[in-house]
Design a protein around this motif. Structure first.
Motif: not given
Length: 366
Positions: A110-127
């Motif tokens: 389960l931990l391995k599957e979570l690590q594979e599927k979990e997408v880390p949060n991203k912060i997109i900064f404007q130019e």
């Protein structure tokens, strides 16, 4: 040694020390014997029982050690995380067939599957934001790694929060003072409004009393002429001759003389009400008219909707008023002929004007 007789204090002290030492030595021996007995009791009775209990529950103990880090997990948050990565549920064998190895393997999967599927949060900064951050980094940190610690940032955060809190507290205090002033002003205006309302009620009461007095005086002055004139004009009224005026709750109400309590508005016809209006006009003129002023009477179509008998009575009544000048209008030639005959027969000069002919003449000449 209190209460003991002795002759040599040194020998008394030596004897006392020996007595206390013997007591202490005996107490220590007793305590050591008790500890030995307790140790033997644990070795023979309690420890074997504990070993058996631990051996029988070693699976549960191992499971408790394994799950000790999961005791404080929030089930709701874990379920949300599983739903987010689209994992329906975590399954292992039931408690009857629990296998710590199988459970640990399922948990690692389960931990391995979570690590594979979990997408880390991203912060997109404007130019623009990136350029601003670069400028700040170059200006204040000279393109080097920032030297701020977590404690300093927390201190700064608390300082900024305090500034905001102080500012908001000051604004709140100002608004509370303003609210108190508004409440005082409201109470003051409310009291003034109440005083003004009471004063207006007094004025309204005086006005109603004055109006009632005026109506009473008017009624007393015109009631006899009104009775006479209305009786002469409305001669075909089947319930009797004459209309009287009474005051009801600050209102001047006209009633038939032979039918008390009924407003003539609900009894008389339109023509009879028209005759009553003329009778009221003549009554007021008879009482309050001033012959030294403008002695003139103007009535627009007085014979409209009035029957022939009432029209003749009205024409006779008008000739008996001694009015200097009477101006009447009518759109019926027969009514005009009646008025012309009555006025000439009473010795009054009559002048007729055909308003339609005058209008057409004016229009054609233009």
């Amino acid at each position: 040694m209190c209460g003991t007789d002795f002759t040599d204090i040194d020998s008394a002290i030596i004897k006392t020390e020996k007595f206390i030492k013997n007591i202490h030595t005996d107490g220590i021996k007793i305590i050591e014997d008790i500890e030995t007995q307790i140790t033997n009791l644990f070795q023979k009775e309690i420890i074997p029982v504990l070993k058996v209990f631990l051996e029988e529950n070693k699976v549960l103990i191992k499971m408790d050690d394994t799950l000790s880090g999961c005791k404080d997990l929030a089930v709701e948050k874990l379920q949300q995380l599983l739903d987010k990565v689209k994992i329906s549920e975590f399954k292992s064998q039931g408690i009857e067939k629990f296998d710590i190895g199988e459970f640990s393997q399922q948990y690692e999967n389960l931990l391995k599957e979570l690590q594979e599927k979990e997408v880390p949060n991203k912060i997109i900064f404007q130019e623009k934001q990136v350029e601003l951050y670069k400028s700040i980094h170059n200006t204040y940190y000279h393109n080097e790694k920032p030297y701020h610690t977590v404690g300093e940032l927390q201190s700064k955060e608390q300082y900024v929060a305090k500034l905001f809190n102080d500012n908001l507290s000051q604004q709140l205090s100002t608004e509370e003072a303003r609210l108190r002033k508004l409440k005082r002003d409201y109470e003051e205006y409310k009291n003034k409004t109440k005083d003004m309302t009471d004063a207006i009620k007094v004025l309204v009461g005086k006005y109603e009393d004055a109006n009632k007095e005026y109506q009473t005086q008017l009624l007393n002055a015109i009631k006899i002429p009104l009775m006479v004139y209305s009786g002469r004009i409305i001669q075909n009224y089947p319930l009797g001759l004459g209309i009287r005026a009474v005051i009801k709750t600050n209102q001047l109400v006209f009633e038939a003389a032979s039918k008390s309590g009924s407003d003539v508005y609900n009894i008389l016809s339109t023509g009879q009400l028209n005759g009553l209006s003329i009778a009221l006009l003549l009554s007021i003129k008879n009482v309050y008219g001033d012959t030294k002023g403008l002695d003139i009477l103007l009535i627009d179509d007085p014979l409209q909707t009035i029957d022939d008998i009432s029209a003749i009575s009205l024409a006779d009544l008008l000739t008996q008023q001694g009015i200097g000048q009477i101006v009447l209008s009518t759109h019926e030639e027969a009514k005009a002929a009646l008025l012309r005959y009555k006025f000439k027969h009473a010795g009054m000069s009559v002048r007729e004007q055909n308003m339609q002919a005058l209008y057409m003449k004016t229009v054609t000449e233009e």
